[in-house]
Design a protein around this motif. Structure first.
Motif, PDB file in Angstrom:
ATOM      1  N   TYR A 147       0.995  14.855   6.459  1.00  0.00           N
ATOM      2  CA  TYR A 147       1.941  13.740   6.387  1.00  0.00           C
ATOM      3  C   TYR A 147       2.024  13.025   7.739  1.00  0.00           C
ATOM      4  O   TYR A 147       1.999  11.797   7.809  1.00  0.00           O
ATOM      5  N   ALA A 148       2.094  13.785   8.830  1.00  0.00           N
ATOM      6  CA  ALA A 148       2.126  13.188  10.167  1.00  0.00           C
ATOM      7  C   ALA A 148       0.850  12.383  10.421  1.00  0.00           C
ATOM      8  O   ALA A 148       0.897  11.289  10.987  1.00  0.00           O
ATOM      9  N   ALA A 149      -0.290  12.919   9.985  1.00  0.00           N
ATOM     10  CA  ALA A 149      -1.553  12.205  10.142  1.00  0.00           C
ATOM     11  C   ALA A 149      -1.547  10.910   9.324  1.00  0.00           C
ATOM     12  O   ALA A 149      -2.046   9.867   9.781  1.00  0.00           O
ATOM     13  N   MET A 150      -0.982  10.948   8.120  1.00  0.00           N
ATOM     14  CA  MET A 150      -0.905   9.741   7.286  1.00  0.00           C
ATOM     15  C   MET A 150      -0.076   8.654   7.966  1.00  0.00           C
ATOM     16  O   MET A 150      -0.447   7.474   7.956  1.00  0.00           O
ATOM     17  N   ILE A 151       1.037   9.034   8.566  1.00  0.00           N
ATOM     18  CA  ILE A 151       1.884   8.066   9.261  1.00  0.00           C
ATOM     19  C   ILE A 151       1.153   7.500  10.470  1.00  0.00           C
ATOM     20  O   ILE A 151       1.256   6.307  10.788  1.00  0.00           O
ATOM     21  N   SER A 152       0.369   8.328  11.135  1.00  0.00           N
ATOM     22  CA  SER A 152      -0.413   7.865  12.274  1.00  0.00           C
ATOM     23  C   SER A 152      -1.475   6.845  11.831  1.00  0.00           C
ATOM     24  O   SER A 152      -1.704   5.851  12.523  1.00  0.00           O
ATOM     25  N   VAL A 153      -2.102   7.079  10.677  1.00  0.00           N
ATOM     26  CA  VAL A 153      -3.053   6.104  10.125  1.00  0.00           C
ATOM     27  C   VAL A 153      -2.339   4.776   9.866  1.00  0.00           C
ATOM     28  O   VAL A 153      -2.837   3.702  10.226  1.00  0.00           O
ATOM     29  N   LEU A 154      -1.165   4.845   9.256  1.00  0.00           N
ATOM     30  CA  LEU A 154      -0.377   3.644   8.982  1.00  0.00           C
ATOM     31  C   LEU A 154      -0.058   2.906  10.280  1.00  0.00           C
ATOM     32  O   LEU A 154      -0.225   1.685  10.374  1.00  0.00           O
ATOM     33  N   ASP A 155       0.385   3.634  11.304  1.00  0.00           N
ATOM     34  CA  ASP A 155       0.693   3.011  12.589  1.00  0.00           C
ATOM     35  C   ASP A 155      -0.528   2.290  13.162  1.00  0.00           C
ATOM     36  O   ASP A 155      -0.425   1.159  13.638  1.00  0.00           O
TER      37      ASP A 155
ATOM     38  N   PRO B  62       0.826  -1.204   0.000  1.00  0.00           N
ATOM     39  CA  PRO B  62       0.000   0.000   0.000  1.00  0.00           C
ATOM     40  C   PRO B  62       0.860   1.254   0.000  1.00  0.00           C
ATOM     41  O   PRO B  62       1.988   1.227   0.437  1.00  0.00           O
ATOM     42  N   ARG B  63       0.290   2.326  -0.483  1.00  0.00           N
ATOM     43  CA  ARG B  63       0.995   3.609  -0.553  1.00  0.00           C
ATOM     44  C   ARG B  63       0.434   4.541   0.510  1.00  0.00           C
ATOM     45  O   ARG B  63      -0.095   5.592   0.203  1.00  0.00           O
ATOM     46  N   MET B  64       0.561   4.169   1.747  1.00  0.00           N
ATOM     47  CA  MET B  64      -0.031   4.951   2.831  1.00  0.00           C
ATOM     48  C   MET B  64       0.619   6.320   3.002  1.00  0.00           C
ATOM     49  O   MET B  64      -0.054   7.282   3.275  1.00  0.00           O
ATOM     50  N   ALA B  65       1.906   6.400   2.878  1.00  0.00           N
ATOM     51  CA  ALA B  65       2.597   7.678   3.081  1.00  0.00           C
ATOM     52  C   ALA B  65       3.143   8.142   1.738  1.00  0.00           C
ATOM     53  O   ALA B  65       4.335   8.175   1.499  1.00  0.00           O
ATOM     54  N   HIS B  66       2.234   8.488   0.857  1.00  0.00           N
ATOM     55  CA  HIS B  66       2.613   8.793  -0.514  1.00  0.00           C
ATOM     56  C   HIS B  66       1.665   9.849  -1.061  1.00  0.00           C
ATOM     57  O   HIS B  66       0.567  10.029  -0.558  1.00  0.00           O
ATOM     58  N   TYR B  67       2.083  10.513  -2.107  1.00  0.00           N
ATOM     59  CA  TYR B  67       1.242  11.486  -2.801  1.00  0.00           C
ATOM     60  C   TYR B  67      -0.003  10.798  -3.366  1.00  0.00           C
ATOM     61  O   TYR B  67       0.124   9.686  -3.856  1.00  0.00           O
ATOM     62  N   PRO B  68      -1.181  11.384  -3.345  1.00  0.00           N
ATOM     63  CA  PRO B  68      -1.513  12.672  -2.740  1.00  0.00           C
ATOM     64  C   PRO B  68      -1.565  12.559  -1.220  1.00  0.00           C
ATOM     65  O   PRO B  68      -1.897  11.511  -0.688  1.00  0.00           O
ATOM     66  N   LEU B  69      -1.218  13.642  -0.554  1.00  0.00           N
ATOM     67  CA  LEU B  69      -1.233  13.655   0.902  1.00  0.00           C
ATOM     68  C   LEU B  69      -2.670  13.819   1.380  1.00  0.00           C
ATOM     69  O   LEU B  69      -3.285  14.868   1.202  1.00  0.00           O
ATOM     70  N   GLN B  70      -3.208  12.755   1.978  1.00  0.00           N
ATOM     71  CA  GLN B  70      -4.579  12.759   2.470  1.00  0.00           C
ATOM     72  C   GLN B  70      -4.652  11.920   3.737  1.00  0.00           C
ATOM     73  O   GLN B  70      -4.003  10.871   3.822  1.00  0.00           O
TER      74      GLN B  70
END
Length: 131
Positions: free
Chosen positions: A29-37, A1-9
Motif C-alpha cells: 500500500y505504501a508503495a502504491m501511494i509512492s507510485v501515485l505521488d 484512476p484507482r491507484m490506491a485500491h484493491y488489488p494491492l499491486q
C-alpha cells in the motif's frame, strides 16, 4: 484512476523502498501511494513544461477511509518462468493496508475513519493568497 485500491499491486522497485515495513499489505500500500505521488509529480511537471499549470485546477479526493479489517496472506508473483525474476508482492485476497489513526473505523464504516478522507487542491488557478 484507482491507484490506491484493491488489488494491492506496485512495481517491485517501489516495494523495495519500503522493506522496513514488515506487514506485506502495508508495504505494498505504501508503495502504491509512492507510485501515485510520482505520477502526480510527473503530471505537474508536464503541465508546467507546456505552460498549462497557471490555468490548471487539480483536485484530488478519496471516496472513503482506508480498509483496515482482517488481513489475509499476499501472493508472490513472477514475471517469467524463471522464479528469480519477481514482480514483487501482490495482494489479491484482501484490501487491508490502510491506517486511519487516530480516527476509529475505516472503509465500510460510518465512524470517522470511514467517512473523513484526504483531499487537496493545487494548481496555478488557485488564487495566490490561498496557495
Amino acid at each position: 484512476p484507482r491507484m490506491a485500491h484493491y488489488p494491492l499491486q506496485a512495481p517491485p522497485e517501489y516495494q523495495e523502498r519500503f522493506m522496513e515495513i514488515e506487514e506485506p499489505h502495508r508495504r505494498v500500500y505504501a508503495a502504491m501511494i509512492s507510485v501515485l505521488d510520482d505520477q502526480l509529480k510527473h503530471l505537474t511537471e508536464k503541465f508546467k513544461e507546456k505552460g498549462l499549470w497557471e490555468d490548471t485546477l487539480m483536485v484530488l479526493s478519496s471516496d472513503n477511509g482506508g480498509f483496515t479489517h482482517s488481513v489475509q496472506s499476499c501472493n508472490e508473483t513472477f514475471a517469467s518462468m524463471d522464479p528469480r525474476v519477481s514482480n514483487g508482492t501482490s495482494c489479491f485476497n484482501s484490501e487491508a493496508g490502510a491506517n486511519n489513526y487516530p480516527l476509529r473505523g475505516g472503509k465500510y464504516s460510518n465512524f470517522e475513519g470511514g467517512t473523513r478522507v484526504n483531499a487537496f487542491v493545487s494548481g496555478g488557478f488557485v488564487p495566490e493568497p490561498m496557495r
